[in-house]
Scaffold this active site. Sequence first.
Site, PDB file in Angstrom:
ATOM      1  N   ARG A  61       4.045  -8.731   2.241  1.00  0.00           N
ATOM      2  CA  ARG A  61       4.120  -7.817   3.368  1.00  0.00           C
ATOM      3  C   ARG A  61       3.443  -8.347   4.636  1.00  0.00           C
ATOM      4  NH1 ARG A  61       5.005  -5.426  -1.003  1.00  0.00           N
ATOM      5  NH2 ARG A  61       3.378  -6.814  -1.691  1.00  0.00           N
ATOM      6  N   THR A  62       2.188  -8.766   4.492  1.00  0.00           N
ATOM      7  CA  THR A  62       1.419  -9.059   5.704  1.00  0.00           C
ATOM      8  C   THR A  62       2.005 -10.262   6.452  1.00  0.00           C
ATOM      9  OG1 THR A  62      -0.473  -8.281   4.443  1.00  0.00           O
ATOM     10  CG2 THR A  62      -0.938  -9.287   6.566  1.00  0.00           C
ATOM     11  N   ARG A 111      -5.240 -15.344   6.364  1.00  0.00           N
ATOM     12  CA  ARG A 111      -5.643 -14.710   5.091  1.00  0.00           C
ATOM     13  C   ARG A 111      -6.420 -15.758   4.306  1.00  0.00           C
ATOM     14  NH1 ARG A 111      -2.126 -11.035   1.113  1.00  0.00           N
ATOM     15  NH2 ARG A 111      -2.621  -9.605   2.803  1.00  0.00           N
TER      16      ARG A 111
HETATM   17  N1   CP Z   1      -0.553  -4.946   1.562  1.00  0.00           N
HETATM   18  C1   CP Z   1      -0.621  -6.278   1.525  1.00  0.00           C
HETATM   19  O1   CP Z   1      -1.570  -6.896   2.050  1.00  0.00           O
HETATM   20  O2   CP Z   1       0.420  -6.892   0.870  1.00  0.00           O
HETATM   21  P1   CP Z   1       0.621  -8.450   0.741  1.00  0.00           P
HETATM   22  O3   CP Z   1      -0.515  -8.981  -0.118  1.00  0.00           O
HETATM   23  O4   CP Z   1       1.943  -8.644   0.103  1.00  0.00           O
HETATM   24  O5   CP Z   1       0.537  -9.068   2.114  1.00  0.00           O
END
Ligand code: CP
Length: 476
Positions: A61-62, A111
Site C-alpha cells: 500500500r504505502t 521505510r
Molecule cells: N498499511 C501499510 O503500511 O501497508 P504496506 O505495508 O503494504 O505498505
Amino acid sequence: LPRSLVTINDLTNDEIEAIFALADDFLREMPTPGKEWRIGGRISLAEEFVLSTLFYEPSTRTRFSFESAMHRLGGHVISSASRDTTSAAKGESLADTVRVLENYSDVIVLRHPWEGAARVAAEYTDVPVINAGDGSHEHPTQTLCDLYTLRKENESVREKRSFRDLTVLLRGDLKHGRTVHSLVYALARFGAKFIPSPATEDLALPQHVIDRLRREYDCYPASPKDLDEEFLKDVPINAVYVTPDKDKSHQLAWVPEVELSVKVNQIHAFYVTRLQLERADGDSPPTYPKVDSRFLNGSRFRQSSVLHPLPRVEELGYDMDSDSRGVYFKQASYGVPVRMALLAAMLKLRGDILSASPPDANKYEQFDGGGRIECLNGQCVTHLESERRHLKPKFFIVTEDQKHFGGAQPQLTLRCAYCEYEVHPHCLGSKSHRKYDCDPARLSHIRPLSDLVFFNDEQQALEAGYQRYKGTPVHV
Ligand code: CP
C-alpha cells in the site's frame, strides 16, 4: 530546512485538516464514476518533480500509493523496493544514501526496519523526507489515511468538523504497531476517545507512549468504573483512555470518583491490526482473537466502521468484506488522494499549506548525552552498525509537570531524538564542578547544557569521581 514528516506530531491539526481539504479537492477533480474513494486520471501539477521511494522493508500500500500519487500529479518516480537493491547491502550508511538521493529527487519516502531511521534521513538531506514506517516507532502517513477514513465514514465528524464525539477501539498488537502509535497521538490531539484493547497483555501500548499521552496531550486513563458494565463484559479491556473535558480540570481526571462522562454506548470505529511477527520478541505467537461479523454482533457495534491498515492475516475475518461496516479497502484507496495532498503540500504545488517550521520544534532542550547515556531501545537506529560510525546519541530533556503524574515526584526524562524512546537517568551532574545530584530540581541550575552529565545510578557517578552536591540546589 524543508519540512519533513517523521512523526504525526510534525504536523499541526490545522495542517492535517488542510491536507484533507486538498485530498477532497483531488477526489472531486479526478473522480472515478461509481467509486467515490478512487482517484482517476492524471494532472500536470508536479511535472518538474521527482520522488524517491526507498523501501528497506516490504510494502504494498504505502509504496504503490505514494508512487501512484506522484504519477497522478504528473510527477516522476525513482524507486527501490528492497534494501538489497541499494548499496546499503554493501554497508553504505543511510546518511550517505540520502545525501546522494537528494541530488536525484525532490522528496524522499523512506521505510526502514530501525526506529528513528527517518529522523536520521531528515537530518542529513536538504529535501523533505517522509517516514513510511520506521520499525515500531511511527507510520504517520498511515494515520493521515486512517483519520481521513474516519472523517469520510462518520457523518458527525464531517458535520461538526470535529473528532471529539468519536470513540475508537484499538485492537491487536499495540506494542509493535507503528500505525497505532501515530494514531493514538492524533486521536488524543483531536479530542477523540480511544480504547486500547491489546490482543494480549504483552501487546499493550508501550509505557513511553502512555506517559507522553498524559504529559503532552492531556490524555488520561479513565477507570473501568467509568465504563458501563455491559461493555466490560463483552470486550477485554486492559486500559481505557479519554481526553478530558475542556471545561474540567485535567487534574480531576486522576480522581477515580470523578464523573468522567465516558460511558461507552457506541463504538464508532474498530481499528484492527495484525500481530507484527517480524518485530515480536516472544518464541511462539499468541493466539489472536479474530474480529468478524460474529464478534461484532452486539448492538453497540451496529454502526461501527472496521478499519485495518492492512495487510491482514488471521485477525480479521473475510466475512467482513461483504459487511458494509468493513471499510479497509476504501481506507487503502484513500492513500492516493491523501498522499497526493501531502506531496502537493510539501512541494508547495497548491498554495502554502505548511508553515515554515514544524510545531513544537524547540519545545525541549536538546542534549548530546554527555557521552555517557545511550538509548536503551535496542531497536534504535543509533545502535545500527552502519549509523553508529557517524551518529551520536542525542536526547531531548523532557520536563515534567507533577499534575500529569498524579502529584508524584517527576522523573528525569530523556527522550531519544531519533526513536523517541524515553530513558530515566537516576542522577545528573556538573562536569566543571564534578558534583552530582539525584534531585531533578538541580536540572535547571546546571548551565550551559554542555556542562551537564547524566548517570544511570549513584554508583556510576561515584566511579566517575563525582561528589554529591550538599544543601539546596544553587546556580552554578
Ligand atoms: N498499511 C501499510 O503500511 O501497508 P504496506 O505495508 O503494504 O505498505
